[in-house]
Design a protein around this motif. Structure first.
Motif, PDB file in Angstrom:
ATOM      1  N   SER A 142      43.048  48.968  30.058  1.00 56.89           N
ATOM      2  CA  SER A 142      42.549  50.654  30.157  1.00 56.89           C
ATOM      3  C   SER A 142      41.777  50.588  30.983  1.00 56.89           C
TER       4      SER A 142
ATOM      5  N   LEU B 170      36.999  45.707  37.571  1.00 54.61           N
ATOM      6  CA  LEU B 170      37.463  45.655  36.316  1.00 54.61           C
ATOM      7  C   LEU B 170      37.684  47.326  35.617  1.00 54.61           C
TER       8      LEU B 170
ATOM      9  N   LEU C 291      38.577  37.883  38.968  1.00 52.66           N
ATOM     10  CA  LEU C 291      38.140  37.123  37.513  1.00 52.66           C
ATOM     11  C   LEU C 291      39.372  35.945  37.776  1.00 52.66           C
TER      12      LEU C 291
ATOM     13  N   ILE D 214      28.527  40.211  40.489  1.00 52.69           N
ATOM     14  CA  ILE D 214      28.454  40.126  38.969  1.00 52.69           C
ATOM     15  C   ILE D 214      28.523  41.324  38.227  1.00 52.69           C
TER      16      ILE D 214
ATOM     17  N   GLN E  77      34.742  36.005  42.395  1.00 52.57           N
ATOM     18  CA  GLN E  77      33.470  37.326  40.844  1.00 52.57           C
ATOM     19  C   GLN E  77      34.842  37.801  40.887  1.00 52.57           C
TER      20      GLN E  77
ATOM     21  N   LYS F 170      35.890  45.708  25.191  1.00 52.68           N
ATOM     22  CA  LYS F 170      35.138  46.089  26.686  1.00 52.68           C
ATOM     23  C   LYS F 170      34.535  47.293  26.172  1.00 52.68           C
TER      24      LYS F 170
ATOM     25  N   THR G   3      29.504  36.421  29.688  1.00 52.31           N
ATOM     26  CA  THR G   3      30.129  37.302  28.995  1.00 52.31           C
ATOM     27  C   THR G   3      31.530  38.337  29.136  1.00 52.31           C
ATOM     28  N   LEU G   4      31.724  38.118  30.251  1.00 55.41           N
ATOM     29  CA  LEU G   4      32.633  39.188  31.542  1.00 55.41           C
ATOM     30  C   LEU G   4      34.462  38.226  30.656  1.00 55.41           C
ATOM     31  N   LEU G   5      33.732  36.772  31.271  1.00 54.24           N
ATOM     32  CA  LEU G   5      34.657  36.074  30.914  1.00 54.24           C
ATOM     33  C   LEU G   5      35.175  35.102  29.846  1.00 54.24           C
TER      34      LEU G   5
ATOM     35  N   GLN H 114      31.940  45.073  26.557  1.00 52.51           N
ATOM     36  CA  GLN H 114      31.336  44.478  28.279  1.00 52.51           C
ATOM     37  C   GLN H 114      30.596  44.918  28.866  1.00 52.51           C
TER      38      GLN H 114
ATOM     39  N   MET I  41      26.011  38.119  32.369  1.00 55.86           N
ATOM     40  CA  MET I  41      27.017  38.921  32.604  1.00 55.86           C
ATOM     41  C   MET I  41      27.832  38.518  33.106  1.00 55.86           C
ATOM     42  N   TYR I  42      27.972  37.468  34.019  1.00 57.56           N
ATOM     43  CA  TYR I  42      28.864  36.895  33.709  1.00 57.56           C
ATOM     44  C   TYR I  42      30.239  35.369  33.365  1.00 57.56           C
TER      45      TYR I  42
ATOM     46  N   SER J 248      31.934  42.893  39.973  1.00 59.94           N
ATOM     47  CA  SER J 248      33.243  42.484  39.072  1.00 59.94           C
ATOM     48  C   SER J 248      33.635  43.578  37.683  1.00 59.94           C
ATOM     49  N   TYR J 249      32.337  43.669  37.308  1.00 59.79           N
ATOM     50  CA  TYR J 249      32.663  44.940  36.159  1.00 59.79           C
ATOM     51  C   TYR J 249      32.897  46.045  36.508  1.00 59.79           C
TER      52      TYR J 249
ATOM     53  N   GLN K   2      37.295  37.804  28.458  1.00 59.42           N
ATOM     54  CA  GLN K   2      38.444  37.914  29.020  1.00 59.42           C
ATOM     55  C   GLN K   2      39.639  36.491  28.469  1.00 59.42           C
TER      56      GLN K   2
END
Lengths: 303, 312
Positions: B144, B137, B251, B130, B248, A267, A238-240, A270, A235-236, B133-134, A243
């Motif tokens: 968005s 975000l 980011l 994690i 985290q 988006k 994917t996010l990075l 994610q 997950m980490y 952090s999503y 980004q």
């Protein structure tokens, strides 16, 4: 029993204010998860145009379709996380119980030394660098499943909790009578002490499960290949990665010039990944938290 | 409980008599030796000028060079200040909100509703950093995120580039930390509140005490010991920061480092990203030594207040 006007309880009006407050607070706890779910179920173009909304404006499951096209890594990471959690928790509880039980025996000579031996680790540590070098250079465990399991096997705090339970809830007379009946120490431990200690074993097992399932730190520092990536770390990444792609137009144009897909639903993808990752813990939560609260309460009262 | 055997026995006799119990310690001892004690000897790295050809033990001694260099930069002050300041804020919020919400929750008399609120408040505690952090975000994303596209425009405010504006993070981080962890403290304090005997309240009511006075003169004083212990436990860890929260949730945005860099993230970055073994070891040792002193200090305070609650 509803709120009454007896002075033992708050007045009806204060009661209503308290309820309103907790409903607001409950919303604060749940809404972020709903937001993530809603984004994952939205259409990418609407999201880009209007931003994230709590209710999908245009419903779409394309993010999930995209995610499931390339499921191998997700399934793999699920496997890693489940394996690490199950094996880690089982060994962890066994190890903790084995250390805590002799510590709880007030008749055991030199037990002070063993107590100091573990509680000193709460006071002082060598720091990240030497610890890392032990696992990577000395034990050569980089990129293995064991490096995700081993570092969290024993926590002094769990030993403390179990020792307290053993010494306060297992009467010495039971141990005595087992001895009279001819049971050895280990037999007494397995057949008599452990069955009487299910509440504390369950508490430590739950905390341990949560620690292993939610861990990403060990993956981050010890894992560099995709085979042993845990779900949290996936997950980490994917996010990075996303980004990075979206914030770096050079990379983006390179990918599209090589015929790669740039129209991936960033988006929403994610957030779909987040939902896939959050899923198990939220689904298991109602079952989990009941015992968790009980465990916390036992721990707090026992000190 | 029978008293331990008073008669003096030889060591060999004891080892023989209790050999099974000593064997039970063995796996744990081996684990602790590898995971905890071996790295302690590694603190010498902080005093070495490590190069890979000579290995760690063979590398030349550097004396206090690594420390001089570390404390010569502005980093040392920044990470120390951030670690301490955030932790102080966290401890205060956990104390006040944890006990406060627990007292409020104890006034919710419906069994089902009370359990429901408890469960929901504990939910964030179960989520990994994690996942958090999503969630952050989703609210703070630049283009968005909910704040910029719905919340701020509603009040006629301009969107904010959250992940590159350091000024907001000293508020965001405590908010996130409290949101995630407060359920844990509430459950612990709630157990203590519920444990207070109703007789005290009934007696107070006979004396004409209002609900507010009952809370002030009965509930809160009964919570003092637990509040003190919970706080001192956190003070013992005040030199350590929640790595996930500081690494985290922002980011890893470089623009935010002045307000998000703490001892733990600094050691990680200088070692695994920067590759500077000496400096990160020095910072790690600084953290461990001061942390050690703080645990001893808070433990001796706990001991003075209530011997049973002290760790050793």
């Amino acid at each position: 029993m509803g709120p009454t006007d007896s002075p033992l309880h708050v007045s009806k009006r204060s009661g209503a204010v308290i309820h309103a407050f907790f409903i607001f607070y409950a919303a604060l706890c749940i809404l972020p998860l709903i937001l993530v779910l809603s984004i994952s179920l939205s259409d990418e173009t609407t999201v880009i145009a209007n931003g994230y909304r709590f209710i999908p404006e245009t419903f779409s499951v394309s993010a999930y379709e995209f995610l499931f096209k390339d499921m191998d890594q997700i399934i793999r990471s699920y496997g890693v996380s489940i394996f690490v959690t199950v094996v880690g928790t089982v060994i962890s509880v066994a190890l903790t119980a084995c250390y805590a039980y002799p510590l709880s025996r007030s008749d055991l000579p030199y037990r002070g030394f063993f107590a100091f031996f573990i509680f000193f680790t709460m006071l002082f540590n060598g720091g990240l660098v030497p610890w890392y070098l032990v696992y990577v250079n000395l034990l050569d465990l980089k990129n293995t499943l064991w490096v995700l399991i081993m570092p969290m096997l024993m926590s002094p705090f769990f030993v403390l909790v179990m020792r307290t339970f053993f010494s306060s809830s297992i009467p010495m007379s039971i141990l005595e009578s087992a001895r009279v009946d001819g049971a050895g120490e280990f037999r007494t431990f397995v057949r008599i002490v452990l069955p009487l200690s299910l509440p504390v074993l369950a508490t430590v097992a739950l905390f341990s499960t949560l620690n292993y399932w939610n861990d990403w730190y060990l993956s981050m520092i010890f894992i560099s290949d995709n085979k042993t990536i845990s779900l949290q770390y996936l997950m980490y990444r994917t996010l990075l990665d996303i980004q990075y792609l979206t914030s770096n137009s050079n990379v983006a144009s390179q990918i599209s010039s090589q015929g790669g897909m740039l129209d991936l639903p960033n988006k929403t993808l994610q957030m779909a990944m987040a939902v896939v990752g959050i899923g198990p813990i939220v689904l298991a939560y109602p079952f989990f938290q009941r015992y968790f609260i009980k465990g916390l309460t036992v721990g707090a009262v026992k000190g | 409980m029978p008293k331990p055997i008073k008669k003096k026995k030889t060591m060999l006799y004891n080892l023989g008599k209790y050999k099974v119990l000593y064997l039970m310690f063995l796996p744990g001892v081996v684990f602790l030796l590898i995971n905890n004690y071996l790295p302690m000897f590694g603190v010498i790295i902080a005093f070495k000028n490590v190069n890979y050809t000579d290995g760690i033990l063979g590398s030349p001694w550097a004396g206090l060079e690594n420390f001089k260099y570390l404390f010569g930069t502005s980093d040392a002050w920044e990470i120390t200040r951030n670690t301490l300041a955030y932790n102080v804020v966290f401890i205060l919020l956990n104390l006040v909100l944890g006990a406060g919400l627990a007292i409020l929750l104890s006034e919710v008399k419906g069994r089902f509703t009370s359990k429901f609120y408890q469960s929901v408040m504990l939910l964030p505690y179960f989520l990994s950093m994690i996942v958090i952090s999503y969630l952050v975000l989703a609210f703070l994303g630049k283009d968005s995120g909910f704040m910029n596209t719905s919340f701020l425009p509603f009040f006629g405010k301009e969107p904010i580039d959250w992940y590159s504006e350091p000024e907001y993070w000293p508020y965001i981080l405590p908010f996130v930390n409290t949101w995630k962890n407060i359920g844990y403290y509430v459950v612990i304090y709630l157990a203590a509140v519920i444990g207070i005997s109703e007789e005290y309240y009934e007696a107070a009511i006979l004396d004409g005490a209002s609900k507010w006075n009952q809370v002030r003169f009965i509930t809160v004083p009964f919570l003092y010991p637990l509040m003190i212990v919970m706080t001192l436990l956190q003070i013992g860890r005040i030199f350590y920061a929640d790595f996930g929260l500081f690494y985290q949730v922002p980011l890893e945005s470089g623009a935010l480092f002045p307000v998000t860099n703490v001892l733990d993230t600094y050691v990680y970055r200088t070692f695994l990203i920067g590759g500077d073994i000496g400096m990160s070891s020095a910072a790690g040792l600084y953290q461990a030594v001061v942390g050690f002193a703080l645990v001893l200090l808070s433990n001796s305070i706990v001991r003075r207040i209530n011997k049973d609650n002290a760790l050793f």
